[in-house]
Design an enzyme around this catalytic site. Sequence first.
Site, short mmCIF file in Angstrom:
data_model
loop_
_atom_site.label_atom_id
_atom_site.label_comp_id
_atom_site.label_asym_id
_atom_site.label_seq_id
_atom_site.Cartn_x
_atom_site.Cartn_y
_atom_site.Cartn_z
N HIS A 78 0.54 6.09 9.37
CA HIS A 78 1.28 4.83 9.52
C HIS A 78 2.73 4.99 9.05
O HIS A 78 3.67 4.67 9.77
CB HIS A 78 0.53 3.75 8.71
CG HIS A 78 1.21 2.41 8.64
ND1 HIS A 78 0.60 1.26 9.08
CD2 HIS A 78 2.41 2.02 8.16
CE1 HIS A 78 1.40 0.23 8.88
NE2 HIS A 78 2.52 0.67 8.32
N GLU A 79 2.88 5.51 7.85
CA GLU A 79 4.24 5.62 7.29
C GLU A 79 5.07 6.64 8.07
O GLU A 79 6.27 6.46 8.25
CB GLU A 79 4.19 6.00 5.81
CG GLU A 79 3.37 5.04 4.93
CD GLU A 79 3.77 3.58 5.07
OE1 GLU A 79 4.96 3.29 5.29
OE2 GLU A 79 2.88 2.70 4.99
N GLY A 84 0.84 -1.19 0.00
CA GLY A 84 0.00 0.00 0.00
C GLY A 84 0.87 1.24 0.00
O GLY A 84 0.63 2.20 -0.72
N ALA A 85 1.91 1.19 0.82
CA ALA A 85 2.86 2.28 0.88
C ALA A 85 4.13 1.72 1.50
O ALA A 85 4.13 0.61 2.05
CB ALA A 85 2.33 3.43 1.73
N MET A 86 5.22 2.46 1.42
CA MET A 86 6.48 1.98 2.00
C MET A 86 7.23 3.15 2.60
O MET A 86 7.35 4.20 2.00
CB MET A 86 7.29 1.27 0.90
CG MET A 86 8.62 0.73 1.35
SD MET A 86 8.49 -0.70 2.49
CE MET A 86 10.13 -0.64 3.22
N HIS A 115 6.61 5.18 11.08
CA HIS A 115 7.81 4.39 10.77
C HIS A 115 9.09 5.24 10.77
O HIS A 115 10.18 4.69 10.88
CB HIS A 115 7.67 3.77 9.38
CG HIS A 115 6.93 2.47 9.35
ND1 HIS A 115 7.19 1.44 10.21
CD2 HIS A 115 5.96 2.02 8.51
CE1 HIS A 115 6.40 0.41 9.91
NE2 HIS A 115 5.64 0.74 8.89
ZN LIG Z 1 4.26 -0.31 7.69
#
Ligand SMILES: [Zn+2]
Length: 810
Positions: free
Chosen positions: A297-298, A263-265, A301
Amino acid sequence: MALKLPEARDRAALVSDVHTTVHLDLRSTEEYTVDATVRFSCAEPGASTFLELDGARDVTLDGQPAPYADGRIALDGLAASNEVRVTATLPYVTDGDGMTVTVDPADGERYVCAFTAMDIAHKVIPCFDQPDLKTTFTVSVTGPAHWTVLANGLAISQEREGEDGGARRFSFAPTPPISTYLFFVAAGPWVSETWEEPYEHAESGALPFGWHARASQERELRRDAAELRRITSTCFRWFTEAFDPPYAFDDYQQVFTPGLNWGAMEFPGCVAFRDQYLVQGAPTALQRQWLANTIAHEMAHMWFGDLVTMEWWQDTWLNESFADYMGYEVAALAAGYDDAWTTAALTRKPTGYRADLRRSTHRIAEDAEQLIDADTAFANFDMITYAKGNAVLRQLGTWLGEDFLAGVNRHLRSHAFGNATLADFLDALDAETDRDVRGWAEKWLRTTGFDTIEVTRRDWVPVLTRHGSRPHRFTVSAYDDHLRLVETRTVDLDDEPLVLEGLAGRVVVPNAGDETFVALRLDDHSWEVVTRHLSAMESSLTRAVLWWAVIDRVESHGSSLADLSALLGRHLRVERDPVIFESVLAAALRIARLYAAPEDLPAFFRSVEEVCHAALAEDEPALEPAALRALAGTTRDRDLLVRWLHGTALDQEVRWIAVRRLAELGDPSFIAAEEERDRSVSGHLAALAAHAAVPTPEAKAEAWARLMGGGLGNHELTAAAAGFWGWEQADLVAPYLDRYLVEGLALATASGQAMSQIIGRAFPYLPMTGAARQQLRDRLAEVLDGEVPTVLARTWNDALDDLDRALTGR
Ligand SMILES: [Zn+2]
């Protein structure tokens, strides 16, 4: 050769202080070249080690042909400090694992993105590809002059290159030490929205921030720019206030990239999102919220994962569970998506419960030795790691109160720019709380499965009993016989049953705030009132918890699809919370795909149609996108779809769903015109799905040849398969069920990890008779007895469990 844990441990003991300079030349459309210099110290002069580099040609080491075999470059006779230079030529890929090239069908522009992740960086650059050998990266890229290039570091210069000045060299400042799996470059003619984000720890008092998208998505990027910026800034303020260590990188770029498998990084300083996040039409409530969650979310991280990183892949869960939890929490607290946990209750947590019922379930926190190599670890990027881990951390946050964030900060401070393990995390929590976090972790993180909380009565007084082994803290709410709230309490439930004095005769709902990860078994009286008055329940979060209980009952054969249809008709029909409306519809459609027989479909579709028509008649803008999509995808009213397509009011996504549904019902005449009208990437994918949906043997044969031909990219295969297994096409596609198992296996065997998973997920979930489902199940079990690549085997074993549950309820 995949890196094994003992090799990684030996190398980490030997190598330290790594600095990498990388130049990439992306001008050629055929292949790219890399020129990398790696400097590092060696603890044992005279020893040997190796760099990984997968699938390269013309590999040189310090100007000579390199000792290169099995994806490794041998480095022998090391000194105390070393500098090696590697040049090589590598292929582009289209499966999303590595240097991924995409040509935009809308304008023919080329985009090149280095999608790394666990065990993939060495498909792009030579490196010590393990998370605990962090390196600084100093990156430069040569590409066509009209491109822009984004990378982990701060962009510092662009210089014309080549005789005609047709190229440009983009240079970036060195990054802090980061793990190799976080290396990232995204190149192409991006369009951008940029700004200076105020930040007190930055030298100039602000940091460069930006959103970027393909040139053909410019309209969508400009349309959403203000909201994207608002979410980014509010989340950034929240995180920088909540976390002690300052933001570690020099800028924060976010780019909608084509071809990404995730979905994303969370690439440090430059996050990649799937370009599908930037939707063409009016986004649904879930799409809007999912984007906000993902942004948060990202960003989480940047601290959890990028600043403090796991030592080996067994602790990936800590990155992902934490970021997933923060995604919902910060979307709710900071970004204005107050109902984020309502969404989680109906869309995220269910995936965790289902995953925990499968044979592939595993402890959230595994031993390093269980994840011997990256293929095994890759399979654990599942909903135990994301959804269950998220829910369990939420329970930990409820259980520890403020001590939770204090412990997180102690952890971040202690291991900044380094690596840490679960034991380190527990040490940090333990230092901040009196509660027994190690005992808690043993029960919650190191034990599979979940507990059940049962409501019984003693003389009408409700009693809560836990079946299982874990301590729980949650709210319990009591209601009258019309489901009007009477009282809410926070309770702790452990070994001893809990008598709820003062609530005699009341309907009670444990876990009403969805704080814990648990199955609910209400007493008959409570359940009867719930099913009668569900839509009258005032709290949307508790309503979501109860809708999930309804869905779970159908999935475990406690009630039928017809019962569910009846509840949709009674309660979803009047539901006005867009998130619940859309989530319950999606869950019902999923059940129909997995559980229904063909003869169940007409009645089920009628109930969906009624619910959607009722929502549209309300003239409630927040419900409309989801209602239109569900209706367009399931209606048998061709005239309605044709009328819609002749009008101009529909957004492009709904148009494509209508075109595909018409094709599925036997009228493919609208596909060509729609392809003409929409030449975007999403249009291309939607057209593939529509062509594959056409219900003639010839069309299916043609679609099948394309599906299994090996020529489709990752997202193309997903789209074509979604169209192929049409709702009412069980008879037509029957011959392909077995072929999917045989030819899918062959294709996955010839492909990599990413494609294997995509083929596995293209599984034929569609309404069929019980006998046909049983036959598919048995055939799948037979195939799984043979040689199946690790990642495909994992996906198919999960499908086997889904089929078993559909057949037996267990
Ligand atoms: Zn993640």
